[in-house]
Enzyme design. Structure first.
Site, PDB file in Angstrom:
ATOM      1  N   THR A 238       0.886  -1.089  -0.158  1.00  0.00           N
ATOM      2  CA  THR A 238       0.056  -0.146  -0.047  1.00  0.00           C
ATOM      3  C   THR A 238       1.009   1.372  -0.051  1.00  0.00           C
ATOM      4  O   THR A 238       0.793   2.182  -0.806  1.00  0.00           O
ATOM      5  CB  THR A 238      -0.949  -0.188   1.147  1.00  0.00           C
ATOM      6  OG1 THR A 238      -1.753  -1.412   1.209  1.00  0.00           O
ATOM      7  CG2 THR A 238      -1.989   1.111   1.038  1.00  0.00           C
TER       8      THR A 238
ATOM      9  N   ARG B 136      -2.793   4.834   7.568  1.00  0.00           N
ATOM     10  CA  ARG B 136      -2.960   3.534   8.053  1.00  0.00           C
ATOM     11  C   ARG B 136      -2.858   3.460   9.456  1.00  0.00           C
ATOM     12  O   ARG B 136      -2.017   4.148  10.045  1.00  0.00           O
ATOM     13  CB  ARG B 136      -2.013   2.395   7.755  1.00  0.00           C
ATOM     14  CG  ARG B 136      -1.952   0.996   8.230  1.00  0.00           C
ATOM     15  CD  ARG B 136      -1.162   0.145   7.323  1.00  0.00           C
ATOM     16  NE  ARG B 136      -2.058  -0.228   6.130  1.00  0.00           N
ATOM     17  CZ  ARG B 136      -1.865  -1.345   5.380  1.00  0.00           C
ATOM     18  NH1 ARG B 136      -0.565  -1.961   5.913  1.00  0.00           N
ATOM     19  NH2 ARG B 136      -2.457  -1.345   4.083  1.00  0.00           N
TER      20      ARG B 136
ATOM     21  N   HIS C  61     -10.456  -1.056   3.914  1.00  0.00           N
ATOM     22  CA  HIS C  61      -9.319  -0.797   3.303  1.00  0.00           C
ATOM     23  C   HIS C  61      -9.760  -0.519   1.943  1.00  0.00           C
ATOM     24  O   HIS C  61      -9.614  -1.487   0.978  1.00  0.00           O
ATOM     25  CB  HIS C  61      -8.579  -2.074   3.259  1.00  0.00           C
ATOM     26  CG  HIS C  61      -6.833  -1.740   2.735  1.00  0.00           C
ATOM     27  ND1 HIS C  61      -6.728  -0.726   2.150  1.00  0.00           N
ATOM     28  CD2 HIS C  61      -5.982  -2.701   2.825  1.00  0.00           C
ATOM     29  CE1 HIS C  61      -5.260  -0.714   1.756  1.00  0.00           C
ATOM     30  NE2 HIS C  61      -4.833  -2.127   2.415  1.00  0.00           N
TER      31      HIS C  61
HETATM   32  C1  NCD Z   1      -3.672  -5.951   3.678  1.00  0.00           C
HETATM   33  C2  NCD Z   1      -3.902  -5.089   5.025  1.00  0.00           C
HETATM   34  O1  NCD Z   1      -3.124  -4.457   5.310  1.00  0.00           O
HETATM   35  O2  NCD Z   1      -5.165  -5.189   5.460  1.00  0.00           O
HETATM   36  N1  NCD Z   1      -2.669  -6.057   3.242  1.00  0.00           N
HETATM   37  C3  NCD Z   1      -2.491  -5.153   1.956  1.00  0.00           C
HETATM   38  O3  NCD Z   1      -2.760  -3.925   2.284  1.00  0.00           O
HETATM   39  N2  NCD Z   1      -2.473  -5.646   0.803  1.00  0.00           N
HETATM   40  C4  NCD Z   1      -3.872  -7.465   4.149  1.00  0.00           C
HETATM   41  C5  NCD Z   1      -3.303  -8.377   5.168  1.00  0.00           C
HETATM   42  O4  NCD Z   1      -2.636  -7.702   6.080  1.00  0.00           O
HETATM   43  O5  NCD Z   1      -3.868  -9.230   5.308  1.00  0.00           O
END
Ligand code: NCD
Length: 312
Positions: free
Chosen positions: A56, A106, A139
């Site tokens: 991300t 995040r 997300h």
């Molecule tokens: C995910 C997340 O951070 O929620 N990863 C991501 O952003 N591709 C999935 C995960 O952590 O399992």
């Protein structure tokens, strides 16, 4: 000309409708062919990450830079603010909002992106927040790239059977994906998880309200033959309240080559990554393994979004 999304925050999957998604997909197609322009010239985007991230954060950063903007990033927001010194999310967000034109956030709390946006607006600061994954909430940019990937792989988003396997209780990716899939007609969702990790009641209510055809089961072998897409997620270790429950449930599913052979010839496997051990290594190089194409699509999709929200 500015897009109607200009200056808006991206908080939930519900912020998108089908027309907007179509527009995003067309722009992402464009960015696959023409990866660079200057629509974010003079824009600085703050990557404010309280939790680890590979895909991300790097794809957002690559997207900003390819569009002529600049970034300031941290993967350790929790260490110098709330966790370490007791600073609130609100105070940290207010502080960094002065240093850029938008914040990609995040955080470990489900509603952090919404709180950040609302707090800034209450101070009359109108800088967009991008939810880059908050707690076990949502997300949304991941699920937009997931839909884009499904459309590229199968040529449509209608009349599909999507088998989603793993930890539905704690996965923000699954929640955001189900919200978006629910907008398309003829979608059949097959939720496969251990009983303890079934999806939340709010999501069941959403699917019923929107007449999404879905079933829940604990047995992958019962539904794998019906799949157009098998979407795997890991057990979300960091979100389990009881570490013993994680230990008990972490190996609930493993997509073996025997199981994969039962998939229909056109069906494909996706995974938001990171993977732990839920997919057999023999499958990695088969043409049905599509998770890296999926993560590659993070860049053009995030460019399309950044252009709409910040582009001049
Ligand atoms: C995910 C997340 O951070 O929620 N990863 C991501 O952003 N591709 C999935 C995960 O952590 O399992």
């Amino acid at each position: 000309m500015r897009h109607k999304l200009y200056g808006q925050s991206i908080i939930w999957s519900q912020d998108f409708d089908k027309d907007l998604l179509d527009e995003l997909f067309v722009r992402a197609d464009h960015y696959k062919k023409h990866p660079r322009n200057h629509c974010l010239r003079n824009k600085r985007v703050i990557m404010f990450f309280y939790e680890p991230s590979t895909r991300t954060r790097f794809s957002f950063e690559a997207a900003v830079k390819d569009l002529g903007g600049s970034c300031q990033s941290t993967d350790h927001a929790g260490e110098f603010s709330s966790v370490a010194k007791g600073e609130s999310l609100e105070d940290s967000i207010r502080t960094v909002s002065a240093y850029g034109d938008a914040i990609v956030l995040r955080h470990f709390e489900d509603d952090a992106a919404m709180r950040a946006r609302d707090f800034l607006q209450s101070l009359d600061i109108w800088k967009p927040i991008f939810n880059a994954g908050c707690g076990k909430g949502q997300h949304p940019t991941q699920s937009v790239l997931d839909l884009y990937t499904i459309r590229l792989l199968l040529g449509r988003l209608e009349n599909l059977t999507i088998v989603i396997v793993g930890d539905h209780k704690h996965s923000r990716v699954v929640r955001s994906l189900v919200y978006l899939l629910g907008k398309y007609s003829g979608i059949r969702i097959r939720l496969v998880s251990p009983l303890e990790l079934f999806i939340g009641y709010d999501m069941l209510a959403y699917m019923r309200r929107h007449n999404v055809e879905f079933t829940e089961t604990t047995r992958l072998e019962d539904v794998i033959e019906s799949a157009d897409i098998v979407y795997m997620v890991r057990a979300q270790k960091e979100r389990f309240e009881d570490p013993a429950a994680y230990e008990r449930l972490k190996h609930s599913y493993r997509l073996t080559s025997d199981l994969a052979l039962r998939m229909r010839p056109h069906a494909r496997i996706m995974h938001p990554l990171p993977k732990v051990d839920e997919i057999d290594e023999n499958i990695y190089r088969l043409p049905l393994a599509k998770w890296f194409e999926q993560s590659d699509n993070g860049v053009p999709i995030r460019k399309a979004l950044l252009e709409m929200v910040l582009g001049e």
